[in-house]
Scaffold this motif. Sequence first.
Motif, PDB file in Angstrom:
ATOM      1  N   LEU A  59       0.667  -0.945  -0.033  1.00  0.00           N
ATOM      2  CA  LEU A  59      -0.333  -0.211  -0.522  1.00  0.00           C
ATOM      3  C   LEU A  59       0.491   0.843   0.149  1.00  0.00           C
ATOM      4  O   LEU A  59       0.258   2.310  -0.656  1.00  0.00           O
ATOM      5  N   SER A  60       1.950   1.524   0.284  1.00  0.00           N
ATOM      6  CA  SER A  60       2.866   2.285   0.094  1.00  0.00           C
ATOM      7  C   SER A  60       3.735   2.597  -0.570  1.00  0.00           C
ATOM      8  O   SER A  60       4.054   3.210  -0.945  1.00  0.00           O
ATOM      9  N   GLU A  61       3.319   1.565  -1.648  1.00  0.00           N
ATOM     10  CA  GLU A  61       4.270   1.630  -2.857  1.00  0.00           C
ATOM     11  C   GLU A  61       3.048   1.103  -3.936  1.00  0.00           C
ATOM     12  O   GLU A  61       2.822   0.036  -4.354  1.00  0.00           O
ATOM     13  N   TYR A  62       2.309   1.916  -4.330  1.00  0.00           N
ATOM     14  CA  TYR A  62       0.980   2.066  -4.900  1.00  0.00           C
ATOM     15  C   TYR A  62       1.103   1.134  -6.596  1.00  0.00           C
ATOM     16  O   TYR A  62       2.721   1.905  -6.870  1.00  0.00           O
ATOM     17  N   TYR A 109      -4.502   6.655  -0.283  1.00  0.00           N
ATOM     18  CA  TYR A 109      -4.792   8.000  -0.388  1.00  0.00           C
ATOM     19  C   TYR A 109      -4.328   8.934  -1.382  1.00  0.00           C
ATOM     20  O   TYR A 109      -5.064   9.572  -2.124  1.00  0.00           O
ATOM     21  N   ASN A 110      -3.118   9.881  -0.946  1.00  0.00           N
ATOM     22  CA  ASN A 110      -2.627  10.739  -2.091  1.00  0.00           C
ATOM     23  C   ASN A 110      -2.408  10.075  -3.689  1.00  0.00           C
ATOM     24  O   ASN A 110      -2.093  10.526  -3.904  1.00  0.00           O
ATOM     25  N   SER A 111      -1.224   8.962  -3.017  1.00  0.00           N
ATOM     26  CA  SER A 111      -0.889   8.595  -4.235  1.00  0.00           C
ATOM     27  C   SER A 111      -2.086   8.156  -5.057  1.00  0.00           C
ATOM     28  O   SER A 111      -1.639   8.080  -7.002  1.00  0.00           O
ATOM     29  N   LEU A 112      -3.391   7.023  -4.824  1.00  0.00           N
ATOM     30  CA  LEU A 112      -4.247   6.665  -5.591  1.00  0.00           C
ATOM     31  C   LEU A 112      -4.518   7.922  -6.356  1.00  0.00           C
ATOM     32  O   LEU A 112      -5.739   7.751  -7.547  1.00  0.00           O
ATOM     33  N   PHE A 113      -5.450   8.567  -5.673  1.00  0.00           N
ATOM     34  CA  PHE A 113      -5.567  10.022  -5.722  1.00  0.00           C
ATOM     35  C   PHE A 113      -5.249  11.309  -6.894  1.00  0.00           C
ATOM     36  O   PHE A 113      -5.796  12.195  -7.129  1.00  0.00           O
ATOM     37  N   SER A 114      -4.013  10.997  -6.813  1.00  0.00           N
ATOM     38  CA  SER A 114      -3.130  11.877  -7.880  1.00  0.00           C
ATOM     39  C   SER A 114      -3.147  11.642  -8.699  1.00  0.00           C
ATOM     40  O   SER A 114      -1.940  12.354  -9.851  1.00  0.00           O
ATOM     41  N   GLN A 115      -3.216  10.541  -9.372  1.00  0.00           N
ATOM     42  CA  GLN A 115      -2.930   9.890 -11.055  1.00  0.00           C
ATOM     43  C   GLN A 115      -3.564  10.754 -12.052  1.00  0.00           C
ATOM     44  O   GLN A 115      -4.101  11.322 -11.498  1.00  0.00           O
ATOM     45  N   ASN A 128     -10.481  -0.525 -10.717  1.00  0.00           N
ATOM     46  CA  ASN A 128     -10.398  -1.817  -9.553  1.00  0.00           C
ATOM     47  C   ASN A 128     -10.378  -1.004  -8.238  1.00  0.00           C
ATOM     48  O   ASN A 128     -10.658  -1.861  -7.397  1.00  0.00           O
ATOM     49  N   SER A 129      -8.907  -0.409  -7.803  1.00  0.00           N
ATOM     50  CA  SER A 129      -8.533   0.456  -6.670  1.00  0.00           C
ATOM     51  C   SER A 129      -9.073   0.915  -6.452  1.00  0.00           C
ATOM     52  O   SER A 129      -9.111   1.432  -5.282  1.00  0.00           O
ATOM     53  N   LEU A 130      -9.767   2.235  -7.812  1.00  0.00           N
ATOM     54  CA  LEU A 130     -10.565   2.783  -6.279  1.00  0.00           C
ATOM     55  C   LEU A 130     -11.761   2.781  -5.993  1.00  0.00           C
ATOM     56  O   LEU A 130     -11.889   2.640  -4.806  1.00  0.00           O
ATOM     57  N   VAL A 164     -11.153  12.644  -3.770  1.00  0.00           N
ATOM     58  CA  VAL A 164     -12.004  12.694  -3.613  1.00  0.00           C
ATOM     59  C   VAL A 164     -13.250  13.125  -4.608  1.00  0.00           C
ATOM     60  O   VAL A 164     -13.526  12.825  -5.908  1.00  0.00           O
ATOM     61  N   LEU A 165     -13.665  14.511  -4.448  1.00  0.00           N
ATOM     62  CA  LEU A 165     -14.543  15.165  -5.912  1.00  0.00           C
ATOM     63  C   LEU A 165     -13.565  15.715  -7.198  1.00  0.00           C
ATOM     64  O   LEU A 165     -14.100  15.120  -7.688  1.00  0.00           O
ATOM     65  N   ASP A 166     -12.741  15.491  -6.301  1.00  0.00           N
ATOM     66  CA  ASP A 166     -11.877  15.094  -8.446  1.00  0.00           C
ATOM     67  C   ASP A 166     -11.993  14.182  -9.244  1.00  0.00           C
ATOM     68  O   ASP A 166     -12.410  14.222 -10.158  1.00  0.00           O
ATOM     69  N   VAL A 167     -12.304  12.936  -8.162  1.00  0.00           N
ATOM     70  CA  VAL A 167     -12.013  11.635  -9.538  1.00  0.00           C
ATOM     71  C   VAL A 167     -13.833  11.882  -9.911  1.00  0.00           C
ATOM     72  O   VAL A 167     -13.689  11.885 -11.562  1.00  0.00           O
ATOM     73  N   ILE A 168     -14.769  12.682  -9.965  1.00  0.00           N
ATOM     74  CA  ILE A 168     -15.926  13.237 -10.230  1.00  0.00           C
ATOM     75  C   ILE A 168     -16.271  13.156 -11.411  1.00  0.00           C
ATOM     76  O   ILE A 168     -16.344  13.883 -12.675  1.00  0.00           O
TER      77      ILE A 168
END
Length: 301
Positions: A59-62, A109-115, A128-130, A164-168
């Motif tokens: 999880l730390s090395e997403y 959280y930061n890594s996943l949503f900063s893509q 799937n990860s989201l 989270v809002l950016d994903v929308i």
Amino acid sequence: MKDFFEVLEELYKKICMFQNQDKLLAHMAANCLALLLYFQLKEKITLSNSWIAFCQKNLSEYSESNKVLYCLWTLTVVMKEIFKDTCSQKTEILKQFLTPFDSVFEGFYNSLFSQHFESHQDTSKTVNSLICFLEMLELLTASRIHLELHCTCQRIVFLKPSCVLDVITWPIQAFVKRKFIIFVKKCLLRKLGEDLCRGSVPSFRPPDCHLEGDMLALADAVLQAVALGLLRTLSIHGKPSCFGGGELQPGCEQVAGPDHVILRAASLLIIKSLEIKFQNCASVTEMQGNSPNSFGMRSNG
């Protein structure tokens, strides 16, 4: 107790063995592992260090590997079991479980949503990860609302709501946007986790000023996103339903109606955000600054 740890380690090995061969077996092994881990927590047995290290590392090395999904599956099942339990030590058990992962969840959280989603050629793994992590976020946020515990990972949505809002606004499938809108709506309505906590959460709890501040921060972020055009990124056109889930046959085309689910969720999201904001406004001027007119929603009257 030695036999117990041997079983735990064997399950851990099965997950690693099957993760690229048989996903169903790996998923079942992850669920079994989660139940054993929950047993450890409830019986106040020290958690398996190898399993903690395995999850922390992945999880730390997403990455978009299956290992991340298996970690999320296992963690989610453990949290669900904690929620469903009616024992009086629920908060202490949850604290013991979350402590090793508090900073790890924040980093993930930061890594996943900063893509940059639009730059991905194969977006299925990201989706799937989201979806998997969203389920975990629901449980973390629900524990913040329903249980008297204040880990950073429980507040991550309130501390960094723009992620989270950016994903929308991403060019992503409509069902993903719908899930995230409903998630934020349920956060503001404090409805997360009710299906799991029913009967085990006190009907009355003293006011939590910190939680009120978190809700205000989320409401502010929603209103700012709406002012910046969040609603324009939503598609409200639904797809005609077809029995069996297939495509409509030629000559049987129907005009798709509006997506009532996303319309209701978006409407409630804005209304609740305005309500929370108005309840915390210090002056009439501030209330006027957050009126519907300030978001371009002018009446025709």
